[in-house]
Design a protein around this motif. Structure first.
Motif, PDB file in Angstrom:
ATOM      1  N   GLY A  58       0.828  -1.207   0.000  1.00  0.00           N
ATOM      2  CA  GLY A  58       0.000   0.000   0.000  1.00  0.00           C
ATOM      3  C   GLY A  58       0.859   1.253   0.000  1.00  0.00           C
ATOM      4  O   GLY A  58       0.439   2.312  -0.489  1.00  0.00           O
ATOM      5  N   GLY A 121       2.628  12.339  -8.935  1.00  0.00           N
ATOM      6  CA  GLY A 121       1.902  11.272  -8.252  1.00  0.00           C
ATOM      7  C   GLY A 121       0.522  11.768  -7.862  1.00  0.00           C
ATOM      8  O   GLY A 121       0.091  12.866  -8.268  1.00  0.00           O
ATOM      9  N   THR A 122      -0.162  10.987  -7.056  1.00  0.00           N
ATOM     10  CA  THR A 122      -1.520  11.322  -6.626  1.00  0.00           C
ATOM     11  C   THR A 122      -1.565  12.698  -5.953  1.00  0.00           C
ATOM     12  O   THR A 122      -2.449  13.515  -6.239  1.00  0.00           O
ATOM     13  CB  THR A 122      -2.011  10.256  -5.620  1.00  0.00           C
ATOM     14  OG1 THR A 122      -1.800   8.964  -6.185  1.00  0.00           O
ATOM     15  CG2 THR A 122      -3.473  10.432  -5.295  1.00  0.00           C
ATOM     16  N   THR A 123      -0.626  12.932  -5.066  1.00  0.00           N
ATOM     17  CA  THR A 123      -0.615  14.188  -4.307  1.00  0.00           C
ATOM     18  C   THR A 123      -0.535  15.380  -5.259  1.00  0.00           C
ATOM     19  O   THR A 123      -1.291  16.355  -5.129  1.00  0.00           O
ATOM     20  CB  THR A 123       0.592  14.196  -3.335  1.00  0.00           C
ATOM     21  OG1 THR A 123       0.493  13.044  -2.504  1.00  0.00           O
ATOM     22  CG2 THR A 123       0.619  15.456  -2.493  1.00  0.00           C
ATOM     23  N   HIS A 151      -7.310   9.892   2.419  1.00  0.00           N
ATOM     24  CA  HIS A 151      -5.881  10.106   2.698  1.00  0.00           C
ATOM     25  C   HIS A 151      -5.651  11.612   2.804  1.00  0.00           C
ATOM     26  O   HIS A 151      -6.373  12.393   2.184  1.00  0.00           O
ATOM     27  CB  HIS A 151      -5.109   9.518   1.506  1.00  0.00           C
ATOM     28  CG  HIS A 151      -3.622   9.499   1.644  1.00  0.00           C
ATOM     29  ND1 HIS A 151      -2.839  10.613   1.440  1.00  0.00           N
ATOM     30  CD2 HIS A 151      -2.765   8.492   1.939  1.00  0.00           C
ATOM     31  CE1 HIS A 151      -1.564  10.283   1.590  1.00  0.00           C
ATOM     32  NE2 HIS A 151      -1.492   9.002   1.901  1.00  0.00           N
ATOM     33  N   THR A 199     -12.132   8.642  -2.289  1.00  0.00           N
ATOM     34  CA  THR A 199     -11.165   7.606  -2.642  1.00  0.00           C
ATOM     35  C   THR A 199     -11.876   6.392  -3.239  1.00  0.00           C
ATOM     36  O   THR A 199     -12.990   6.059  -2.832  1.00  0.00           O
ATOM     37  CB  THR A 199     -10.301   7.211  -1.424  1.00  0.00           C
ATOM     38  OG1 THR A 199      -9.179   6.481  -1.887  1.00  0.00           O
ATOM     39  CG2 THR A 199     -11.072   6.374  -0.408  1.00  0.00           C
ATOM     40  N   VAL A 201     -10.444   3.282  -3.214  1.00  0.00           N
ATOM     41  CA  VAL A 201     -10.172   2.220  -2.234  1.00  0.00           C
ATOM     42  C   VAL A 201      -9.481   2.855  -1.037  1.00  0.00           C
ATOM     43  O   VAL A 201      -8.522   3.617  -1.206  1.00  0.00           O
ATOM     44  CB  VAL A 201      -9.263   1.130  -2.854  1.00  0.00           C
ATOM     45  CG1 VAL A 201      -8.811   0.128  -1.799  1.00  0.00           C
ATOM     46  CG2 VAL A 201      -9.980   0.398  -3.987  1.00  0.00           C
ATOM     47  N   ASN A 203      -6.963   3.291   1.918  1.00  0.00           N
ATOM     48  CA  ASN A 203      -5.626   2.757   2.185  1.00  0.00           C
ATOM     49  C   ASN A 203      -5.515   2.187   3.594  1.00  0.00           C
ATOM     50  O   ASN A 203      -4.514   1.577   3.921  1.00  0.00           O
ATOM     51  CB  ASN A 203      -4.551   3.830   1.964  1.00  0.00           C
ATOM     52  CG  ASN A 203      -4.643   4.962   2.962  1.00  0.00           C
ATOM     53  OD1 ASN A 203      -5.742   5.429   3.280  1.00  0.00           O
ATOM     54  ND2 ASN A 203      -3.518   5.429   3.472  1.00  0.00           N
ATOM     55  N   ASP A 228      -9.825   9.346  -6.160  1.00  0.00           N
ATOM     56  CA  ASP A 228      -8.436   9.035  -5.829  1.00  0.00           C
ATOM     57  C   ASP A 228      -8.241   7.531  -6.020  1.00  0.00           C
ATOM     58  O   ASP A 228      -8.701   6.730  -5.204  1.00  0.00           O
ATOM     59  CB  ASP A 228      -8.177   9.471  -4.368  1.00  0.00           C
ATOM     60  CG  ASP A 228      -6.814   9.018  -3.859  1.00  0.00           C
ATOM     61  OD1 ASP A 228      -6.117   8.284  -4.581  1.00  0.00           O
ATOM     62  OD2 ASP A 228      -6.465   9.410  -2.726  1.00  0.00           O
ATOM     63  N   ALA A 230      -5.381   5.857  -6.040  1.00  0.00           N
ATOM     64  CA  ALA A 230      -4.034   5.402  -5.647  1.00  0.00           C
ATOM     65  C   ALA A 230      -4.018   3.937  -5.215  1.00  0.00           C
ATOM     66  O   ALA A 230      -3.088   3.193  -5.543  1.00  0.00           O
ATOM     67  CB  ALA A 230      -3.478   6.291  -4.533  1.00  0.00           C
ATOM     68  N   GLN A 231      -5.057   3.504  -4.454  1.00  0.00           N
ATOM     69  CA  GLN A 231      -5.058   2.123  -3.948  1.00  0.00           C
ATOM     70  C   GLN A 231      -5.924   1.201  -4.802  1.00  0.00           C
ATOM     71  O   GLN A 231      -6.084   0.026  -4.465  1.00  0.00           O
ATOM     72  CB  GLN A 231      -5.557   2.099  -2.494  1.00  0.00           C
ATOM     73  CG  GLN A 231      -4.689   2.863  -1.520  1.00  0.00           C
ATOM     74  CD  GLN A 231      -3.326   2.211  -1.279  1.00  0.00           C
ATOM     75  OE1 GLN A 231      -3.105   1.048  -1.590  1.00  0.00           O
ATOM     76  NE2 GLN A 231      -2.398   2.982  -0.745  1.00  0.00           N
ATOM     77  N   SER A 251      -0.886   7.142  -8.518  1.00  0.00           N
ATOM     78  CA  SER A 251       0.585   7.158  -8.532  1.00  0.00           C
ATOM     79  C   SER A 251       1.094   5.898  -9.215  1.00  0.00           C
ATOM     80  O   SER A 251       0.558   4.811  -8.978  1.00  0.00           O
ATOM     81  CB  SER A 251       1.133   7.168  -7.101  1.00  0.00           C
ATOM     82  OG  SER A 251       0.600   8.242  -6.373  1.00  0.00           O
ATOM     83  N   LYS A 254       2.724   2.658  -6.876  1.00  0.00           N
ATOM     84  CA  LYS A 254       1.944   1.652  -6.149  1.00  0.00           C
ATOM     85  C   LYS A 254       1.455   0.547  -7.085  1.00  0.00           C
ATOM     86  O   LYS A 254       0.856  -0.420  -6.641  1.00  0.00           O
ATOM     87  CB  LYS A 254       0.743   2.319  -5.468  1.00  0.00           C
ATOM     88  CG  LYS A 254       1.135   3.290  -4.347  1.00  0.00           C
ATOM     89  CD  LYS A 254      -0.090   3.850  -3.681  1.00  0.00           C
ATOM     90  CE  LYS A 254       0.176   5.104  -2.891  1.00  0.00           C
ATOM     91  NZ  LYS A 254       0.878   4.889  -1.634  1.00  0.00           N
TER      92      LYS A 254
HETATM   93  N1  PMP Z   1      -4.296   8.570  -1.740  1.00  0.00           N
HETATM   94  C1  PMP Z   1      -4.233   7.333  -1.216  1.00  0.00           C
HETATM   95  C2  PMP Z   1      -5.510   6.549  -1.011  1.00  0.00           C
HETATM   96  C3  PMP Z   1      -2.995   6.778  -0.883  1.00  0.00           C
HETATM   97  O1  PMP Z   1      -2.934   5.552  -0.358  1.00  0.00           O
HETATM   98  C4  PMP Z   1      -1.820   7.536  -1.111  1.00  0.00           C
HETATM   99  C5  PMP Z   1      -0.456   6.991  -0.747  1.00  0.00           C
HETATM  100  N2  PMP Z   1      -0.381   6.358   0.477  1.00  0.00           N
HETATM  101  C6  PMP Z   1      -1.945   8.815  -1.656  1.00  0.00           C
HETATM  102  C7  PMP Z   1      -3.202   9.295  -1.964  1.00  0.00           C
HETATM  103  C8  PMP Z   1      -0.752   9.660  -1.926  1.00  0.00           C
HETATM  104  O2  PMP Z   1       0.040   9.082  -2.931  1.00  0.00           O
HETATM  105  P1  PMP Z   1       1.460   9.695  -3.287  1.00  0.00           P
HETATM  106  O3  PMP Z   1       2.214   9.785  -1.982  1.00  0.00           O
HETATM  107  O4  PMP Z   1       2.058   8.701  -4.228  1.00  0.00           O
HETATM  108  O5  PMP Z   1       1.230  11.030  -3.887  1.00  0.00           O
END
Ligand code: PMP
Length: 434
Positions: A58, A121-123, A151, A199, A201, A203, A228, A230-231, A251, A254
């Motif tokens: 994760g 990435g996601t952020t 997140h 989100t 899923v 995290n 989102d 990411a997961q 991202s 992951k």
């Molecule tokens: N959203 C979720 C649901 C995540 O699990 C994460 C990473 N743990 C992020 C956003 C942020 O991803 P990143 O650090 O790769 O930008």
């Protein structure tokens, strides 16, 4: 490797004797995990003299050799900047970069590569939307709807936007078992709601949210949606048409890709009208000292030299990912979760957070008064890598009434033997600290 290398993978029924419970179980699918593990060189590693049991997927997944090779090949044989060069290497690099975007687009069921922006990435993707779309559209009195299981990356950029604009954050609660409380949703979708960010899923809980339904409800009310992912993307293909959101973010690191690269998908009509958020080279049409005009997406949102090797690595990760048999792998991941739940639940004082059926392979737990960092340290001494802390989801943990938890998160290359090793190591932590 793509599908052809998975030929022998589905030939043997898995029968696993699990020492933790003494139960013997036949799983309803065929998978030889060793074959897929061979694609990931790091999985042969030992830590503290023990075989690595990597259950921190994760946080970041491990990388298959095809991704490592794609990046190395670019750096060894094809390194050049994109777009600007008149020479062969630059033309090749530009082609490879564009090809990676087209691969992502195609495997996510879309048809316009220009709707896919490469970001860090996601952020960064969420910050881009909050700055570019948010500053244009959010005004005083507007409402931004988040959920209790977000997140920090999907909370803080909206908080900053709300503060800049004088808007309000509202929050969709969760149910006790860790699902979104959809009964509460209609009342939260008001005529002031401009954006719903949710989100796909969780995290922490592993809950897979019904994002198609949520986005449909928002869309019917003219509310823009961001999901989102990411997961979600690490656990099988995501069809953006089925999700039906306006923005989808994730991202690369992951989902078997490199770090420092991710994707913002934005619906064409929305993206076309958005201003850039970072400005500089490679995204402008004309520049004078008085003013500048900007290229259409995706260039408008990719100022400066992008992460070229990262994008190429991500393209390779997508090709690898798309070549896997996800019907089999999802069944395998489900069985890993079931085995982990069963093995861990028998440990005195252990509580699992998130028990919604069909959850993604994320198992967060607390164990009496034992600090999750202590659990993590004992597990590490057994070669088992997990995460301990607040998982960048402090509002969710506050709702659950815990300051932190331990989290084992699985990928398709994890095995039942690794679940057993996890359970034995958690038992050890229980004996040591309990
Ligand atoms: N959203 C979720 C649901 C995540 O699990 C994460 C990473 N743990 C992020 C956003 C942020 O991803 P990143 O650090 O790769 O930008």
């Amino acid at each position: 490797m793509p599908a052809e290398s998975l030929g022998p993978l589905h030939s043997l029924p898995i029968r696993r004797k699990r020492a933790a419970t003494g139960l013997r179980r036949t799983y309803p699918y065929k998978l030889n995990a060793a074959d897929i593990r061979r694609d990931f060189p790091i999985l042969d590693r030992r830590v503290h003299g023990k075989p690595l049991v990597y259950l921190d997927n994760g946080a970041t997944s491990q990388k298959p050799r095809v991704v490592i090779d794609a990046i190395r090949n670019f750096l060894e044989n094809g390194c050049a900047n994109i777009h600007r060069g008149v020479h062969l290497l630059s033309a090749e690099a530009t082609q490879a970069y564009d090809r990676a975007r087209a691969t992502v687009c195609q495997t996510m069921g879309a048809s316009r590569p220009e709707e896919f922006i490469f970001v860090r990435g996601t952020t960064e993707a969420i910050n881009l939307v909050a700055r570019s779309w948010g500053d244009l559209h959010i005004q005083a009195g507007d409402e931004i709807l988040l959920t209790e299981m977000e997140h920090h990356a999907n909370i803080v950029p909206w908080q900053f936007l709300a503060r800049r604009a004088g808007a309000k954050i509202r929050v969709l609660p969760i149910t006790p078992d860790g699902a979104l409380d959809l009964d509460a949703l209609p009342a939260l979708l008001t005529d002031k709601t401009r954006l719903l960010a949710c989100t796909h899923v969780s995290n922490v809980l592993g809950t897979v949210n019904p994002v198609s339904e949520i986005c449909r409800m928002a869309r019917e009310r003219g509310i823009v949606t961001l999901v989102d992912g990411a997961q979600a993307v690490p656990h099988g293909p995501v069809d953006l048409g089925a999700v039906g959101c306006d923005f989808y973010v994730f991202s690369g690191h992951k989902m078997f890709g490199p770090d420092g690269i991710g994707v913002l998908y934005g619906r064409g009509k929305l993206l076309d009208r958005l201003p850039p958020w970072q400005v500089g080279g490679d995204m402008v049409e004309r520049v004078s000292f008085e003013e500048s005009t900007f290229r259409p997406p995706p260039d408008r949102f990719e100022a400066g030299t992008p992460n070229i090797s990262g994008a190429i690595g991500l393209g390779a990760a997508f090709t690898y990912h798309a070549g896997l048999d996800w019907a089999v792998l999802r069944a395998h991941e489900d069985a890993l979760v079931a085995a982990a739940h069963e093995a861990l639940q028998s440990i005195p004082g252990l509580r699992i957070q998130g028990t919604v059926p069909g959850k993604a392979p994320v198992v967060s737990f607390t164990m009496g008064g034992i600090h999750p960092h202590d659990i993590g340290t004992i597990l590490d001494s057994e070669g088992v890598a997990i995460r301990a802390g607040n998982h960048c989801a402090q509002p969710l943990l506050a709702r659950l009434g815990i300051p932190s938890s331990a989290r084992a998160s699985f990928a398709c290359y994890n095995t039942f033997e690794e679940v057993e090793t996890l359970a034995k190591a958690v038992w050890k932590a229980h004996r040591y600290f309990g």
